[in-house]
Design a protein around this motif. Structure first.
Motif, PDB file in Angstrom:
ATOM      1  N   GLY A 180       0.970  -0.974   0.001  1.00  0.00           N
ATOM      2  CA  GLY A 180      -0.018   0.028   0.011  1.00  0.00           C
ATOM      3  C   GLY A 180       0.796   1.413  -0.140  1.00  0.00           C
ATOM      4  O   GLY A 180       1.797   1.150  -0.511  1.00  0.00           O
ATOM      5  N   GLY A 181       0.251   2.368   0.614  1.00  0.00           N
ATOM      6  CA  GLY A 181       0.874   3.650   0.545  1.00  0.00           C
ATOM      7  C   GLY A 181       0.108   4.817   0.523  1.00  0.00           C
ATOM      8  O   GLY A 181      -1.136   4.701   0.892  1.00  0.00           O
ATOM      9  N   THR A 182       0.600   5.939   0.024  1.00  0.00           N
ATOM     10  CA  THR A 182      -0.114   7.082  -0.209  1.00  0.00           C
ATOM     11  C   THR A 182      -0.231   7.393  -1.550  1.00  0.00           C
ATOM     12  O   THR A 182       0.839   7.302  -2.341  1.00  0.00           O
ATOM     13  N   ARG A 183      -1.441   8.146  -1.975  1.00  0.00           N
ATOM     14  CA  ARG A 183      -1.709   8.184  -3.333  1.00  0.00           C
ATOM     15  C   ARG A 183      -2.398   9.519  -3.549  1.00  0.00           C
ATOM     16  O   ARG A 183      -2.847  10.213  -2.432  1.00  0.00           O
ATOM     17  N   THR A 184      -2.550   9.947  -4.846  1.00  0.00           N
ATOM     18  CA  THR A 184      -3.209  11.207  -5.232  1.00  0.00           C
ATOM     19  C   THR A 184      -4.711  10.706  -5.396  1.00  0.00           C
ATOM     20  O   THR A 184      -4.806   9.637  -5.628  1.00  0.00           O
ATOM     21  N   PRO A 185      -5.736  11.776  -5.530  1.00  0.00           N
ATOM     22  CA  PRO A 185      -7.091  11.241  -5.934  1.00  0.00           C
ATOM     23  C   PRO A 185      -7.123  10.565  -7.358  1.00  0.00           C
ATOM     24  O   PRO A 185      -8.113   9.976  -7.510  1.00  0.00           O
ATOM     25  N   GLN A 186      -6.195  10.884  -8.014  1.00  0.00           N
ATOM     26  CA  GLN A 186      -6.171  10.168  -9.491  1.00  0.00           C
ATOM     27  C   GLN A 186      -5.646   8.805  -9.574  1.00  0.00           C
ATOM     28  O   GLN A 186      -5.704   8.023 -10.490  1.00  0.00           O
ATOM     29  N   GLY A 187      -5.183   8.469  -8.211  1.00  0.00           N
ATOM     30  CA  GLY A 187      -4.434   7.048  -8.222  1.00  0.00           C
ATOM     31  C   GLY A 187      -2.941   6.992  -8.132  1.00  0.00           C
ATOM     32  O   GLY A 187      -2.308   6.010  -8.222  1.00  0.00           O
ATOM     33  N   VAL A 246      -9.768  20.893  22.092  1.00  0.00           N
ATOM     34  CA  VAL A 246     -10.064  21.739  21.060  1.00  0.00           C
ATOM     35  C   VAL A 246     -10.287  21.228  19.715  1.00  0.00           C
ATOM     36  O   VAL A 246      -9.858  20.065  19.598  1.00  0.00           O
ATOM     37  N   HIS A 247     -11.083  21.740  19.083  1.00  0.00           N
ATOM     38  CA  HIS A 247     -11.443  21.105  17.546  1.00  0.00           C
ATOM     39  C   HIS A 247      -9.935  21.215  16.603  1.00  0.00           C
ATOM     40  O   HIS A 247      -9.733  22.462  16.712  1.00  0.00           O
ATOM     41  N   SER A 248      -9.828  20.274  15.720  1.00  0.00           N
ATOM     42  CA  SER A 248      -8.423  20.444  15.170  1.00  0.00           C
ATOM     43  C   SER A 248      -8.861  20.951  13.925  1.00  0.00           C
ATOM     44  O   SER A 248      -7.994  21.197  13.055  1.00  0.00           O
ATOM     45  N   GLY A 249     -10.198  21.197  13.338  1.00  0.00           N
ATOM     46  CA  GLY A 249     -10.382  21.557  12.272  1.00  0.00           C
ATOM     47  C   GLY A 249     -10.907  20.671  11.084  1.00  0.00           C
ATOM     48  O   GLY A 249     -11.183  20.910  10.030  1.00  0.00           O
ATOM     49  N   SER A 250     -11.129  19.558  11.641  1.00  0.00           N
ATOM     50  CA  SER A 250     -11.215  18.124  10.742  1.00  0.00           C
ATOM     51  C   SER A 250     -12.348  17.467  11.282  1.00  0.00           C
ATOM     52  O   SER A 250     -12.686  17.378  12.758  1.00  0.00           O
ATOM     53  N   THR A 251     -13.113  16.766  10.809  1.00  0.00           N
ATOM     54  CA  THR A 251     -14.274  15.686  11.173  1.00  0.00           C
ATOM     55  C   THR A 251     -13.953  14.344  10.384  1.00  0.00           C
ATOM     56  O   THR A 251     -13.150  14.414   9.315  1.00  0.00           O
ATOM     57  N   VAL A 252     -14.256  13.334  10.864  1.00  0.00           N
ATOM     58  CA  VAL A 252     -13.779  12.062  10.309  1.00  0.00           C
ATOM     59  C   VAL A 252     -15.148  11.077  10.547  1.00  0.00           C
ATOM     60  O   VAL A 252     -15.912  11.192  10.971  1.00  0.00           O
ATOM     61  N   LEU A 253     -15.332  10.541   9.137  1.00  0.00           N
ATOM     62  CA  LEU A 253     -16.399   9.495   8.832  1.00  0.00           C
ATOM     63  C   LEU A 253     -15.551   8.181   8.881  1.00  0.00           C
ATOM     64  O   LEU A 253     -14.813   8.216   7.884  1.00  0.00           O
ATOM     65  N   ARG A 254     -16.258   7.080   9.173  1.00  0.00           N
ATOM     66  CA  ARG A 254     -15.466   5.831   8.995  1.00  0.00           C
ATOM     67  C   ARG A 254     -16.667   4.766   9.381  1.00  0.00           C
ATOM     68  O   ARG A 254     -17.587   4.911   9.896  1.00  0.00           O
ATOM     69  N   ALA A 255     -16.238   3.620   8.803  1.00  0.00           N
ATOM     70  CA  ALA A 255     -17.075   2.524   8.871  1.00  0.00           C
ATOM     71  C   ALA A 255     -16.468   1.187   8.423  1.00  0.00           C
ATOM     72  O   ALA A 255     -15.211   1.042   7.817  1.00  0.00           O
ATOM     73  N   ILE A 256     -16.945   0.068   8.536  1.00  0.00           N
ATOM     74  CA  ILE A 256     -16.533  -1.261   8.302  1.00  0.00           C
ATOM     75  C   ILE A 256     -17.355  -1.733   7.189  1.00  0.00           C
ATOM     76  O   ILE A 256     -18.696  -1.674   7.412  1.00  0.00           O
ATOM     77  N   THR A 257     -16.844  -2.209   6.055  1.00  0.00           N
ATOM     78  CA  THR A 257     -17.796  -2.471   4.952  1.00  0.00           C
ATOM     79  C   THR A 257     -18.468  -4.038   5.648  1.00  0.00           C
ATOM     80  O   THR A 257     -18.103  -4.539   6.538  1.00  0.00           O
ATOM     81  N   GLU A 258     -19.688  -3.906   5.019  1.00  0.00           N
ATOM     82  CA  GLU A 258     -20.710  -5.098   5.228  1.00  0.00           C
ATOM     83  C   GLU A 258     -20.140  -6.454   4.729  1.00  0.00           C
ATOM     84  O   GLU A 258     -20.184  -7.372   5.259  1.00  0.00           O
ATOM     85  N   GLN A 259     -19.508  -6.494   3.614  1.00  0.00           N
ATOM     86  CA  GLN A 259     -18.953  -7.491   2.791  1.00  0.00           C
ATOM     87  C   GLN A 259     -17.656  -7.477   2.344  1.00  0.00           C
ATOM     88  O   GLN A 259     -17.109  -6.407   2.526  1.00  0.00           O
ATOM     89  N   ALA A 260     -16.964  -8.168   2.190  1.00  0.00           N
ATOM     90  CA  ALA A 260     -15.541  -8.492   1.587  1.00  0.00           C
ATOM     91  C   ALA A 260     -15.353  -7.526   0.069  1.00  0.00           C
ATOM     92  O   ALA A 260     -16.322  -7.440  -0.671  1.00  0.00           O
ATOM     93  N   VAL A 261     -14.379  -6.776   0.149  1.00  0.00           N
ATOM     94  CA  VAL A 261     -14.080  -5.923  -1.174  1.00  0.00           C
ATOM     95  C   VAL A 261     -12.616  -6.548  -1.783  1.00  0.00           C
ATOM     96  O   VAL A 261     -11.892  -7.044  -1.144  1.00  0.00           O
ATOM     97  N   ASP A 262     -12.630  -6.408  -3.084  1.00  0.00           N
ATOM     98  CA  ASP A 262     -11.634  -6.853  -3.946  1.00  0.00           C
ATOM     99  C   ASP A 262     -10.602  -5.793  -3.585  1.00  0.00           C
ATOM    100  O   ASP A 262     -10.769  -4.717  -4.450  1.00  0.00           O
ATOM    101  N   LEU A 263      -9.672  -5.920  -2.814  1.00  0.00           N
ATOM    102  CA  LEU A 263      -8.496  -5.128  -2.449  1.00  0.00           C
ATOM    103  C   LEU A 263      -7.132  -5.723  -3.123  1.00  0.00           C
ATOM    104  O   LEU A 263      -6.895  -6.714  -2.862  1.00  0.00           O
ATOM    105  N   HIS A 264      -6.441  -4.673  -3.412  1.00  0.00           N
ATOM    106  CA  HIS A 264      -5.084  -5.075  -3.960  1.00  0.00           C
ATOM    107  C   HIS A 264      -3.914  -4.699  -3.028  1.00  0.00           C
ATOM    108  O   HIS A 264      -2.768  -4.854  -3.230  1.00  0.00           O
ATOM    109  N   THR A 265      -4.186  -3.861  -1.821  1.00  0.00           N
ATOM    110  CA  THR A 265      -3.329  -3.545  -0.818  1.00  0.00           C
ATOM    111  C   THR A 265      -3.740  -3.614   0.433  1.00  0.00           C
ATOM    112  O   THR A 265      -5.392  -3.775   0.780  1.00  0.00           O
TER     113      THR A 265
END
Length: 385
Positions: free
Chosen positions: A73-80, A173-192
């Motif tokens: 894995g690693g870090t990417r841009t929105p374009q991939g 104090v508030h950091s300036g950010s908000t986070v949304l998160r979840a665990i998927t309901e089923q398996a996902v085809d991931l390569h990383t």
């Protein structure tokens, strides 16, 4: 030295502290205000320092058995496009283990199972900590009074114990950010195994689990209190043009599974993690932003260090002084680094600054990136036995 303790808070840090204290022969009662331990939460990454702490607590092997190593894995841009690749094998070679991903509920269950049921006082609100005599502390819990030689405040970022001990200290104090998160309901085809994607003022990441499901999180630069009528639809709109597998992760998630929290931090460091016979631990002591993935790991370090100090020093007071001296500098340094990582990552929004950051990341040698990670991961715990 006495050997009875009350731990206020039954989260990861509180349970770990209770396990550590029991391993050195203390009697421990954990007071948790919620009546049902539903193990709420999404996923968590455990670095080498957190895993080593769990080893000292006796549950490291069980955690590794249920967690998934982050080798790719690693870090990417929105374009991939890749900004930096993760080399989990190099990290494992350097510190003995890769980072490991695990559902937070699984880690919480493993910690809870390491304690006898009678040690958990569930559905009980802890009151202020009071001094009952020079050698003990007293906690009132819904009409029940508990006297102990030690109180461990592990009651989170909004700690009522901390507010009572340090009434003049600035609140989180508030950091300036908000986070949304979840665990998927089923398996996902991931390569990383793990990814972060940085856009302008936004971040999306995932952690893959053993069973094929994944935790994902989206961090957005938004004012405190911002909420969406349909969070999943809002994320689908914001991230619809981002690279795969981001759309697939959102599609594999139930709307009701999405958690939404503002990212707050204890920005003004505490002058001490101990007052009298009370020790602050985890988020109650050093709540930090999540940008280094070190919040839980630092709480686990706290737990082991506290138990070791009390096992080694001749008095509770000496043990607490040692705990404060060892934990406060390190945890507060990690909190500062996490804040800086957010400023250079998800919080960065100016287009030119983003371009410069991305260029610097592409040009950074992987060996240097690994050394930067090791600053926080390469921690050796004190031995409890």
């Amino acid at each position: 030295m006495g050997n009875t303790a009350v731990v206020v808070g039954g989260g990861i840090g509180g349970l770990a502290a209770a396990i550590g204290l029991r391993r050195i022969g203390w009697e421990v009662t954990v007071v948790e205000r919620v009546s049902v331990l539903d193990d709420a939460g999404a996923g968590i990454s455990l670095a080498a320092n957190g895993l080593r702490a769990l080893d000292e607590l006796g549950i490291g092997e069980a955690v590794r058995h249920t967690a998934r190593g982050q080798y790719s894995g690693g870090t990417r841009t929105p374009q991939g496009d890749w900004l930096a690749r993760m080399d989990g094998s190099a990290l494992e070679k350097a510190v003995g283990t890769p980072i490991m991903g695990i559902p937070r509920s699984t880690l919480h269950r493993l910690l809870r199972d390491a304690l006898p049921a009678e040690a958990l006082l569930i559905g009980t609100e802890a009151g202020p900590v009071e001094r009952s005599d020079p050698g003990t502390a007293r906690v009132s819990c819904d009409g029940t009074v508990l006297d102990a030689d030690l109180v461990v405040a592990a009651d989170g970022i909004g700690s009522t114990v901390r507010s009572h001990l340090f009434p003049a200290h600035p609140d989180p104090v508030h950091s300036g950010s908000t986070v949304l998160r979840a665990i998927t309901e089923q398996a996902v085809d991931l390569h990383t195994d793990f990814e972060l994607t940085w856009g302008n003022g936004a971040e999306f990441g995932h952690i893959a689990f053993h069973d094929g499901r994944a935790e994902w999180h989206a961090v957005l630069s938004l004012p405190a209190g911002t909420r969406f009528t349909d969070p999943l639809a809002e994320l689908g709109r914001r991230f619809r043009d981002w690279h795969d597998p981001i759309p697939a992760l959102l599609d594999a998630t139930r709307s009701e599974a999405v958690l939404h929290h503002d990212v707050n931090e204890l920005r003004t460091p505490l002058p001490s993690y101990t007052v009298g016979r009370t020790a602050l631990l985890g988020d109650a002591a050093h709540a930090m932003t999540p940008h280094l993935g070190q919040g839980a790991c630092q709480a686990l370090e706290d737990a082991v260090t506290l138990a070791a100090a009390l096992a080694t020093e001749p008095t509770v007071e000496a043990g607490l002084a040692r705990y404060d001296a060892e934990r406060r500098p390190r945890s507060q340094a990690v909190a500062r680094a996490a804040r800086q990582a957010g400023r250079m990552g998800q919080r960065l929004s100016h287009p030119l600054a983003v371009v410069l950051r991305n260029t610097a990341m592409r040009l950074t040698p992987s060996r240097l990136a690994t050394r930067m990670i090791l600053r926080h991961h390469a921690w050796t715990p004190p031995q409890l036995r």
